[in-house]
Motif scaffolding. Sequence first.
Motif, PDB file in Angstrom:
ATOM      1  N   ILE A  92       0.854  -1.201  -0.236  1.00  0.00           N
ATOM      2  CA  ILE A  92      -0.146  -0.186   0.099  1.00  0.00           C
ATOM      3  C   ILE A  92       0.849   1.306   0.101  1.00  0.00           C
ATOM      4  N   ALA A  93       1.969   1.075   0.790  1.00  0.00           N
ATOM      5  CA  ALA A  93       2.826   2.308   0.764  1.00  0.00           C
ATOM      6  C   ALA A  93       3.728   2.610  -0.358  1.00  0.00           C
ATOM      7  N   ASP A  94       3.606   1.364  -1.506  1.00  0.00           N
ATOM      8  CA  ASP A  94       4.217   1.614  -2.932  1.00  0.00           C
ATOM      9  C   ASP A  94       3.285   2.301  -3.723  1.00  0.00           C
ATOM     10  N   VAL A  95       1.820   2.210  -3.564  1.00  0.00           N
ATOM     11  CA  VAL A  95       0.663   2.630  -4.116  1.00  0.00           C
ATOM     12  C   VAL A  95       0.571   4.050  -3.811  1.00  0.00           C
ATOM     13  N   ALA A  96       0.618   4.285  -2.583  1.00  0.00           N
ATOM     14  CA  ALA A  96       0.686   5.618  -2.156  1.00  0.00           C
ATOM     15  C   ALA A  96       1.742   6.615  -2.564  1.00  0.00           C
ATOM     16  N   GLU A  97       2.974   6.305  -2.428  1.00  0.00           N
ATOM     17  CA  GLU A  97       4.182   7.006  -3.235  1.00  0.00           C
ATOM     18  C   GLU A  97       4.134   7.184  -4.545  1.00  0.00           C
ATOM     19  N   ALA A  98       3.566   6.214  -5.381  1.00  0.00           N
ATOM     20  CA  ALA A  98       3.264   6.321  -7.009  1.00  0.00           C
ATOM     21  C   ALA A  98       2.126   7.343  -7.156  1.00  0.00           C
ATOM     22  N   ALA A  99       1.096   7.319  -6.218  1.00  0.00           N
ATOM     23  CA  ALA A  99      -0.104   8.184  -6.508  1.00  0.00           C
ATOM     24  C   ALA A  99       0.130   9.400  -5.821  1.00  0.00           C
ATOM     25  N   ASP A 100       1.285   9.760  -5.217  1.00  0.00           N
ATOM     26  CA  ASP A 100       1.548  10.924  -4.450  1.00  0.00           C
ATOM     27  C   ASP A 100       0.378  11.415  -3.441  1.00  0.00           C
ATOM     28  N   VAL A 101       0.000  10.268  -2.529  1.00  0.00           N
ATOM     29  CA  VAL A 101      -1.018  10.286  -1.739  1.00  0.00           C
ATOM     30  C   VAL A 101      -0.511   9.862  -0.642  1.00  0.00           C
ATOM     31  N   SER A 102      -1.023   9.947   0.759  1.00  0.00           N
ATOM     32  CA  SER A 102      -0.577   9.263   2.080  1.00  0.00           C
ATOM     33  C   SER A 102      -1.294   8.163   1.842  1.00  0.00           C
ATOM     34  N   VAL A 103      -0.659   7.162   2.723  1.00  0.00           N
ATOM     35  CA  VAL A 103      -1.203   5.892   2.922  1.00  0.00           C
ATOM     36  C   VAL A 103      -2.554   5.895   3.623  1.00  0.00           C
ATOM     37  N   ASN A 104      -2.801   6.661   4.381  1.00  0.00           N
ATOM     38  CA  ASN A 104      -4.183   6.713   4.936  1.00  0.00           C
ATOM     39  C   ASN A 104      -5.384   7.121   3.819  1.00  0.00           C
ATOM     40  N   THR A 105      -4.841   8.043   2.973  1.00  0.00           N
ATOM     41  CA  THR A 105      -5.816   8.316   1.962  1.00  0.00           C
ATOM     42  C   THR A 105      -5.995   7.051   0.913  1.00  0.00           C
ATOM     43  N   VAL A 106      -5.049   6.320   0.799  1.00  0.00           N
ATOM     44  CA  VAL A 106      -5.362   5.251   0.001  1.00  0.00           C
ATOM     45  C   VAL A 106      -6.347   4.295   0.842  1.00  0.00           C
ATOM     46  N   TYR A 107      -6.089   3.913   2.245  1.00  0.00           N
ATOM     47  CA  TYR A 107      -6.952   3.119   3.053  1.00  0.00           C
ATOM     48  C   TYR A 107      -8.499   3.760   3.046  1.00  0.00           C
ATOM     49  N   ASN A 108      -8.587   5.325   3.005  1.00  0.00           N
ATOM     50  CA  ASN A 108      -9.986   5.696   3.001  1.00  0.00           C
ATOM     51  C   ASN A 108     -10.623   5.403   1.947  1.00  0.00           C
ATOM     52  N   TYR A 109     -10.019   5.194   0.541  1.00  0.00           N
ATOM     53  CA  TYR A 109     -10.752   4.642  -0.433  1.00  0.00           C
ATOM     54  C   TYR A 109     -10.824   3.198  -0.593  1.00  0.00           C
ATOM     55  N   PHE A 110     -10.077   2.506  -0.179  1.00  0.00           N
ATOM     56  CA  PHE A 110      -9.878   0.961  -0.527  1.00  0.00           C
ATOM     57  C   PHE A 110      -9.393   0.390   0.938  1.00  0.00           C
ATOM     58  N   PRO A 111     -10.408  -0.030   1.742  1.00  0.00           N
ATOM     59  CA  PRO A 111     -10.008  -0.671   2.962  1.00  0.00           C
ATOM     60  C   PRO A 111      -8.921  -1.794   3.216  1.00  0.00           C
TER      61      PRO A 111
END
Length: 213
Positions: A35-54
Motif C-alpha cells: 500500500i505504501a508503494d501505491v501511495a508513493e506512486a499516486a502522491d498521496v498518503s497511506v491513510n488516503t489510500v485506505y480511506n478509499y480502499f479498506p
Amino acid sequence: MAEGLRERKKRETRQRISDIATGLFLERGFVTVTIADVAEAADVSVNTVYNYFPAKEDLFFDRSEGVVDRLSRWVRGRDAGESAARAVLRELRTEIEAVSPRIGLIEGYDRFMRCIEEAPPLRSRLWSMQQELQDNLDATLREETGAPAGDPLPTLIAGQICWIHGTVFVAIGREMVKGRNPDEVSRDILVVLDDIEELLGEKVLNYAVRGAP
C-alpha cells in the motif's frame, strides 16, 4: 455546486489511485506491491489510500460491486416471457458478440489473470465474490418468484445459472491467457455458450418466466 465539485474530485482521486495500483500490480505482482508503494506512486498518503480502499484486494477488484450483482440485474431486467436462465444466456451472448472487455475480451486480460493466479489473496477474494454473486442471485430469484424461505429450488437454480456464468468466464480466461485475439476467442466462446444451453434441463430454462405486463 461546491459539493458536486468535491464529489468529482474524490471520484477522480479514487480512480487515479486504482489505475496506478493496477499498473503496479500487473508490472510487479500483487504480493510484492505494498500500500505504501501505491501511495508513493499516486502522491498521496497511506491513510488516503485506505480511506478509499479498506484492503489491498479492493484496489485490484475495484469494480467488484458491479460484478457481484450482475446476474441479479440481468434477471430483474428480463423480458416478458423470458426465464431467468434465458435472460442470463441472452446477456452473455450479447457481451460475447460485442467482444466486451467487461467479460475479459480485451488485450492484456492475460496479465490480469496471471496476476490472480500468482496471488493467493486474490484467488480467495475472487472465490468470495463468486459466493456473493450466487447469494445475491438466490435472494433475487426468491423475490421474483415469491418462493418461501424453505424452498430449495431458488438456491439450486441460482447454482445452475452461476455455473453458466462461471464456465463462460473460465473458458474466456483460459483462452486469453494463451495470448489469443479477443475476436477469435469471442467466436469460440459463442460455441461454448451454445453447448452450455444444450446441457441445461427444461426446469432450469423455464424457471422464473416473467409474465406479460
